[in-house]
Design a protein around this motif. Structure first.
Motif, PDB file in Angstrom:
ATOM      1  N   THR A   1       2.323  -4.920  -8.359  1.00 49.22           N
ATOM      2  CA  THR A   1       1.902  -5.540  -9.608  1.00 49.22           C
ATOM      3  C   THR A   1       0.377  -5.600  -9.717  1.00 49.22           C
ATOM      4  OG1 THR A   1       2.106  -7.698  -8.553  1.00 49.22           O
ATOM      5  CG2 THR A   1       3.997  -6.927  -9.816  1.00 49.22           C
ATOM      6  N   ASN A   2      -0.314  -5.621  -8.591  1.00 48.21           N
ATOM      7  CA  ASN A   2      -1.783  -5.660  -8.615  1.00 48.21           C
ATOM      8  C   ASN A   2      -2.355  -4.250  -8.476  1.00 48.21           C
ATOM      9  OD1 ASN A   2      -0.896  -5.432  -5.983  1.00 48.21           O
ATOM     10  ND2 ASN A   2      -2.608  -6.579  -5.112  1.00 48.21           N
ATOM     11  N   GLN A   3      -1.792  -3.307  -9.243  1.00 40.19           N
ATOM     12  CA  GLN A   3      -2.223  -1.913  -9.128  1.00 40.19           C
ATOM     13  C   GLN A   3      -3.713  -1.758  -9.396  1.00 40.19           C
ATOM     14  OE1 GLN A   3      -0.001   0.942 -11.412  1.00 40.19           O
ATOM     15  NE2 GLN A   3      -1.595   2.499 -11.278  1.00 40.19           N
TER      16      GLN A   3
ATOM     17  N   ALA B   1       3.262   6.866  -7.298  1.00 35.99           N
ATOM     18  CA  ALA B   1       4.602   6.309  -7.417  1.00 35.99           C
ATOM     19  C   ALA B   1       4.755   5.521  -8.710  1.00 35.99           C
ATOM     20  CB  ALA B   1       4.888   5.401  -6.225  1.00 35.99           C
ATOM     21  N   ALA B   2       5.985   5.477  -9.220  1.00 35.92           N
ATOM     22  CA  ALA B   2       6.272   4.660 -10.392  1.00 35.92           C
ATOM     23  C   ALA B   2       6.390   3.195 -10.003  1.00 35.92           C
ATOM     24  CB  ALA B   2       7.556   5.137 -11.059  1.00 35.92           C
TER      25      ALA B   2
ATOM     26  N   ILE C   1       4.734   6.236  -0.397  1.00 36.96           N
ATOM     27  CA  ILE C   1       5.118   6.556   0.978  1.00 36.96           C
ATOM     28  C   ILE C   1       6.317   5.699   1.367  1.00 36.96           C
ATOM     29  CG2 ILE C   1       4.378   6.465   3.397  1.00 36.96           C
ATOM     30  CD1 ILE C   1       1.514   6.929   2.419  1.00 36.96           C
ATOM     31  N   ALA C   2       7.285   6.299   2.012  1.00 43.63           N
ATOM     32  CA  ALA C   2       8.490   5.572   2.419  1.00 43.63           C
ATOM     33  C   ALA C   2       8.142   4.444   3.381  1.00 43.63           C
ATOM     34  CB  ALA C   2       9.484   6.532   3.073  1.00 43.63           C
ATOM     35  N   PRO C   3       8.834   3.301   3.267  1.00 47.03           N
ATOM     36  CA  PRO C   3       8.528   2.149   4.128  1.00 47.03           C
ATOM     37  C   PRO C   3       8.678   2.449   5.614  1.00 47.03           C
ATOM     38  CG  PRO C   3       9.982   1.507   2.321  1.00 47.03           C
ATOM     39  CD  PRO C   3       9.896   2.993   2.294  1.00 47.03           C
TER      40      PRO C   3
ATOM     41  N   ALA D   1       0.835  -1.206   0.000  1.00 43.28           N
ATOM     42  CA  ALA D   1       0.000   0.000   0.000  1.00 43.28           C
ATOM     43  C   ALA D   1       0.866   1.251   0.000  1.00 43.28           C
ATOM     44  CB  ALA D   1      -0.930  -0.003   1.210  1.00 43.28           C
ATOM     45  N   ARG D   2       1.972   1.213   0.714  1.00 45.16           N
ATOM     46  CA  ARG D   2       2.862   2.378   0.730  1.00 45.16           C
ATOM     47  C   ARG D   2       3.547   2.575  -0.619  1.00 45.16           C
ATOM     48  NH1 ARG D   2       5.500   3.476   6.675  1.00 45.16           N
ATOM     49  NH2 ARG D   2       3.498   3.491   7.783  1.00 45.16           N
ATOM     50  N   ARG D   3       3.924   1.480  -1.274  1.00 40.29           N
ATOM     51  CA  ARG D   3       4.494   1.627  -2.619  1.00 40.29           C
ATOM     52  C   ARG D   3       3.470   2.259  -3.549  1.00 40.29           C
ATOM     53  NH1 ARG D   3       6.437  -3.565  -1.602  1.00 40.29           N
ATOM     54  NH2 ARG D   3       4.905  -4.497  -3.022  1.00 40.29           N
ATOM     55  N   TYR D   4       2.237   1.825  -3.438  1.00 39.44           N
ATOM     56  CA  TYR D   4       1.173   2.362  -4.291  1.00 39.44           C
ATOM     57  C   TYR D   4       0.983   3.861  -4.071  1.00 39.44           C
ATOM     58  CZ  TYR D   4      -3.528   3.103  -6.164  1.00 39.44           C
ATOM     59  OH  TYR D   4      -4.598   3.591  -6.858  1.00 39.44           O
TER      60      TYR D   4
END
Length: 404
Positions: free
Chosen positions: A264-266, A259-260, A183-185, A177-180
């Motif tokens: 994979t399940n965007q 985020a770029a 947001i930094a881990p 969710a943070r990658r999506y």
């Protein structure tokens, strides 16, 4: 013969519930025809939307009075259509003030009526059970303790579990969710959820924002994610944010990825409510009492629950219900289900910015407390996890051909 279903859902949460049921009905009868009042999730299932669900989106007696002409027009329109061309079954999802009246008329006309999501008579206005008995052919309830209550009162009932417990993962993926959301881990993140109604934004958002100001004096790096249900609510919140500015605040609507490097399940993240993405990414949630508190529990996030009514609304609710407070000692759904104050509830005058900040800081930083909540919320999730679409569909199909 093609199944003809009338359906009314009045809020985003009802739209999601109804969409799950429509999917189950479509598996029973791929040619089924459904129509009435709903939202985009229902439309995605082929629902013929006569009126959008925001036609019913009012809060309490003051809002209802202001919008009474529009509400009456909507009510009489759908009633006229369904009495002229009776559906095989009617399903009302929540919205009890509207749906119980409609269900009473349709049941008297011989249409089997199913009400999905029992009114919280266990908390407020138990006398509504008489109206329910007269209006509803069959109740579908979300919580296990409700089944016994309706059986005791002679109302046919099926506990179907809560659909959210099936679609929200048992083990949420905070990192994804943070990658999506970009947001930094290792960031400390608070999801701020002051409600989906204008009145909730008005009364809760200033207190929530002032609480964040206090929190950011303790941790200036604290990030705040604010999901908004629509553009109108966003504008109302942004107006208050200008009065009570906070750092690192991001308002999101769906789709909300920036985020770029997204999961994979965007597509799954794009299609679900922005609030879910915010909660899954967060360390803790400051939330208005309502369905969002259950969602936060299912995402296993520590939370602080709050609610504030205007003085006039509070007086009107007390007058209408004859109660100064609920029958049960809890307001938030996680506490109701646990039968315990597992998370704080700060209501009315108790919801001061300082008190909100103090409770939220504990939710953000106390790891032992967070681990305890994880265990309690997992138990709640497991108790609510059922094949809700299949159970609801079976109960609805069983009503076909029943005379009122």
């Amino acid at each position: 013969m093609t199944l003809h279903v009338g359906m009314v859902a009045g809020e985003p949460s009802g739209d999601l519930l109804a969409a799950r049921v429509l999917g189950g009905i479509a598996r029973h009868d791929p040619q089924q025809r459904s129509e009435g009042i709903g939202g985009p999730a229902m439309q995605a299932q082929g629902f013929d939307m006569w009126h959008p669900m925001n036609a019913l989106s009012v809060f309490g007696y003051v809002d209802a009075f202001k919008r009474l002409p529009s509400l009456l027009n909507t009510y009489f329109d759908v009633k006229k259509r369904w009495l002229a061309n009776k559906p095989d079954v009617f399903v009302g999802i929540d919205a009890p003030d509207f749906n119980l009246r409609l269900e009473h008329q349709l049941k008297q006309a011989g249409v089997p009526t199913v009400h999905f999501v029992g009114p919280s008579i266990w908390a407020w206005r138990y006398e509504r059970i008489h109206k329910i008995r007269e209006s509803v052919s069959h109740m579908l309830v979300l919580f296990p303790f409700e089944e016994e209550l309706y059986k005791k009162e002679g109302v046919p009932v099926t506990y179907v579990g809560h659909p959210l417990a099936e679609v929200i993962p048992m083990a949420p993926d905070r990192a994804a969710a943070r990658r999506y959301l970009g947001i930094a881990p290792d960031a400390r993140v608070l999801a701020l959820m002051p409600g989906s109604r204008a009145s909730e934004i008005k009364w809760l958002a200033p207190r929530f924002l002032q609480a964040v100001q206090i929190l950011q004096r303790q941790d200036p790096a604290l990030q705040v994610v604010v999901p908004m249900v629509n553009t109108e609510r966003r504008k109302e919140f942004e107006s208050l944010l200008a009065q009570f500015p906070v750092l690192n605040c991001r308002i999101i609507e769906k789709p909300s990825a920036i985020a770029a490097d997204v999961p994979t399940n965007q597509a799954a993240y794009d299609s679900r409510p922005a609030a879910w993405n915010a909660m899954e990414a967060a360390d803790a949630v400051l939330v208005a009492s309502g369905t969002a508190t259950l969602e936060a529990a299912l995402f296993k996030r520590p939370m602080v629950i709050s609610y504030v009514l205007s003085p006039m609304m509070k007086r009107m609710m007390e007058w209408k219900s004859g109660q100064a407070r609920p029958y049960v000692p809890w307001v938030g759904l996680p506490n109701v289900l646990a039968r315990d104050f597992v998370v704080p509830e700060l209501l009315q005058d108790e919801a001061s910015p300082q008190a909100l900040a103090q409770a939220t800081w504990k939710a953000l930083t106390d790891q032992a407390y967070v681990e305890q909540l994880l265990a309690r919320f997992t138990d709640i999730h497991q108790s609510l996890h059922r094949d809700t679409p299949a159970l609801a569909t079976r109960a609805i199909i069983e009503q076909l051909g029943h005379a009122a």
